[in-house]
Write a protein that holds these residues in place. Sequence first.
Motif, PDB file in Angstrom:
ATOM      1  N   PRO A   1       0.799  -1.244   0.213  1.00 32.04           N
ATOM      2  CA  PRO A   1       0.025   0.036   0.111  1.00 32.04           C
ATOM      3  C   PRO A   1       0.897   1.214   0.062  1.00 32.04           C
ATOM      4  O   PRO A   1       0.555   2.389  -0.720  1.00 32.04           O
ATOM      5  N   LYS A   2       1.962   1.295   0.567  1.00 28.85           N
ATOM      6  CA  LYS A   2       2.823   2.402   0.871  1.00 28.85           C
ATOM      7  C   LYS A   2       3.509   2.789  -0.571  1.00 28.85           C
ATOM      8  O   LYS A   2       3.757   3.853  -0.850  1.00 28.85           O
ATOM      9  N   ASP A   3       3.334   1.846  -1.716  1.00 27.29           N
ATOM     10  CA  ASP A   3       3.711   2.247  -2.885  1.00 27.29           C
ATOM     11  C   ASP A   3       2.871   3.001  -3.747  1.00 27.29           C
ATOM     12  O   ASP A   3       3.371   3.506  -4.810  1.00 27.29           O
ATOM     13  N   TYR A   4       1.690   3.059  -3.323  1.00 22.69           N
ATOM     14  CA  TYR A   4       0.872   3.785  -4.250  1.00 22.69           C
ATOM     15  C   TYR A   4      -0.197   4.619  -3.360  1.00 22.69           C
ATOM     16  O   TYR A   4      -1.040   5.518  -3.947  1.00 22.69           O
ATOM     17  N   LEU A   5      -0.098   4.612  -2.201  1.00 16.95           N
ATOM     18  CA  LEU A   5      -0.775   5.606  -1.340  1.00 16.95           C
ATOM     19  C   LEU A   5      -0.037   6.301  -0.046  1.00 16.95           C
ATOM     20  O   LEU A   5       0.858   5.574   0.370  1.00 16.95           O
ATOM     21  N   SER A   6      -0.612   7.599   0.335  1.00 20.19           N
ATOM     22  CA  SER A   6       0.202   8.242   1.351  1.00 20.19           C
ATOM     23  C   SER A   6      -0.468   7.580   2.723  1.00 20.19           C
ATOM     24  O   SER A   6      -1.571   7.028   2.429  1.00 20.19           O
ATOM     25  N   ASP A   7       0.302   7.948   3.705  1.00 20.94           N
ATOM     26  CA  ASP A   7      -0.502   7.523   4.982  1.00 20.94           C
ATOM     27  C   ASP A   7      -1.877   7.823   5.175  1.00 20.94           C
ATOM     28  O   ASP A   7      -2.771   7.158   5.820  1.00 20.94           O
ATOM     29  N   ASP A   8      -1.885   9.267   4.710  1.00 23.35           N
ATOM     30  CA  ASP A   8      -3.348   9.926   5.170  1.00 23.35           C
ATOM     31  C   ASP A   8      -4.398   9.341   3.911  1.00 23.35           C
ATOM     32  O   ASP A   8      -5.475   8.872   4.495  1.00 23.35           O
ATOM     33  N   GLU A   9      -4.197   8.821   2.668  1.00 19.55           N
ATOM     34  CA  GLU A   9      -4.829   8.327   2.037  1.00 19.55           C
ATOM     35  C   GLU A   9      -5.378   6.575   2.334  1.00 19.55           C
ATOM     36  O   GLU A   9      -6.306   6.291   2.393  1.00 19.55           O
ATOM     37  N   ARG A  10      -4.153   5.980   2.942  1.00 22.75           N
ATOM     38  CA  ARG A  10      -4.492   4.637   3.413  1.00 22.75           C
ATOM     39  C   ARG A  10      -5.253   4.728   4.649  1.00 22.75           C
ATOM     40  O   ARG A  10      -6.265   3.860   4.607  1.00 22.75           O
ATOM     41  N   ILE A  11      -5.207   5.484   5.427  1.00 20.91           N
ATOM     42  CA  ILE A  11      -6.241   5.849   6.559  1.00 20.91           C
ATOM     43  C   ILE A  11      -7.597   6.013   6.142  1.00 20.91           C
ATOM     44  O   ILE A  11      -8.717   5.371   6.709  1.00 20.91           O
ATOM     45  N   ARG A  12      -7.723   7.115   5.224  1.00 20.43           N
ATOM     46  CA  ARG A  12      -9.061   7.573   4.575  1.00 20.43           C
ATOM     47  C   ARG A  12      -9.868   6.390   4.053  1.00 20.43           C
ATOM     48  O   ARG A  12     -10.997   6.258   4.068  1.00 20.43           O
ATOM     49  N   TYR A  13      -8.948   5.625   3.119  1.00 18.06           N
ATOM     50  CA  TYR A  13      -9.722   4.504   2.395  1.00 18.06           C
ATOM     51  C   TYR A  13      -9.837   3.276   3.255  1.00 18.06           C
ATOM     52  O   TYR A  13     -10.182   2.072   2.558  1.00 18.06           O
ATOM     53  N   GLY A  14      -9.256   3.149   4.505  1.00 18.45           N
ATOM     54  CA  GLY A  14      -9.388   2.196   5.095  1.00 18.45           C
ATOM     55  C   GLY A  14      -8.383   0.813   4.682  1.00 18.45           C
ATOM     56  O   GLY A  14      -9.158  -0.254   4.517  1.00 18.45           O
ATOM     57  N   VAL A  15      -7.080   1.226   4.323  1.00 17.43           N
ATOM     58  CA  VAL A  15      -6.343   0.290   3.861  1.00 17.43           C
ATOM     59  C   VAL A  15      -5.513  -0.277   4.541  1.00 17.43           C
ATOM     60  O   VAL A  15      -4.588   0.635   4.967  1.00 17.43           O
ATOM     61  N   GLY A  16      -5.337  -1.453   5.286  1.00 18.76           N
ATOM     62  CA  GLY A  16      -4.194  -1.958   5.971  1.00 18.76           C
ATOM     63  C   GLY A  16      -2.927  -2.260   5.248  1.00 18.76           C
ATOM     64  O   GLY A  16      -2.856  -2.412   3.878  1.00 18.76           O
ATOM     65  N   ILE A  17      -1.868  -2.001   6.289  1.00 17.02           N
ATOM     66  CA  ILE A  17      -0.585  -2.238   5.660  1.00 17.02           C
ATOM     67  C   ILE A  17      -0.413  -3.338   5.099  1.00 17.02           C
ATOM     68  O   ILE A  17       0.497  -3.863   4.214  1.00 17.02           O
ATOM     69  N   GLU A  18      -1.163  -4.702   5.530  1.00 17.33           N
ATOM     70  CA  GLU A  18      -0.906  -5.931   5.153  1.00 17.33           C
ATOM     71  C   GLU A  18      -1.657  -6.326   3.840  1.00 17.33           C
ATOM     72  O   GLU A  18      -1.582  -7.259   3.460  1.00 17.33           O
ATOM     73  N   GLU A  19      -2.331  -5.150   2.995  1.00 15.45           N
ATOM     74  CA  GLU A  19      -3.057  -5.611   1.900  1.00 15.45           C
ATOM     75  C   GLU A  19      -2.133  -5.537   0.810  1.00 15.45           C
ATOM     76  O   GLU A  19      -2.062  -4.453  -0.235  1.00 15.45           O
TER      77      GLU A  19
END
Length: 281
Positions: A255-273
């Motif tokens: 997820p860090k490869d295509y989402l910022s930390d703020d985007e990951r939290i907003r879209y509800g995407v865990g680091i394990e996805e």
Amino acid sequence: MTVSEGAVVHRSAGGKILRFLADLLIIDYVGAYRANKWRGVRNFVTASWRNARIILKSRNSKRAECPCCGWTGFEFLTLPAGCFIQDGCICIQCGAQQRHRALRRYLDEHDAELRSRDGLLLHTAPEPSLGRYLDARTRFARIGADIEPEKLRVAGCPVFRTDLRTISLPSNTVDAAFCLHVLEHICEDKQAIAELHRVLKPDGIAYFMVPMMPSPLQDTEEFGCARVDIFDHWRTYGLDFKGRLEGFEVEQIWPKDYLSDDERIRYGVGIEEIIHRCVKR
């Protein structure tokens, strides 16, 4: 409790809560007990209260957003998974889970090649939220495949019933394939991977996602049986999953490869996805 994808959700907060409680207390209470005795029931009740709170707060909060349907609200629903609970999992409106939201964001921004291709796409255990996206945003003719008839009834595309360990298609037939959170339900997962490789045409694209721990393990942990307390999973995958994808050129996408930390939290995407984008060679 799992919220069925594509289910009709009442628009009023009161209606949502009544629907939610009916689904949980009438249907899933017995299932939670059978799966994990009182621990399962405790997790089930905890998730129920959290989700009632989420539904009420979502009327006035827009901090979470589902990229699959556009819903905004306070938070994604909690999923009781027998021996544990997973917060921030399910979209109230469309039922999309973390894996669907992650893949949607990646495909939208980073895989123009897939969207430019056409041909036949094999969608295993076809999830409606992903299926709607693939039908609308790609040029593929999608077909769904699963061994369970109830999964095929909501596919929204032509379907056939098959065991992924022995897919009833000729070799080099399909141009793309999606296999999300399916392999953990199959004892001989490497055989299913080999079958997907067989039916793909050379240079065909396959997307794999598998459940991992919130902090992914290095090595896959085999359970030796289908654990009823974790949705009949045979294993928890580790980062070594990439090595099981024999015959493919594999790109492991975090997820860090295509989402910022703020985007990951907003879209509800865990680091394990983690997305595994594979090309048949």
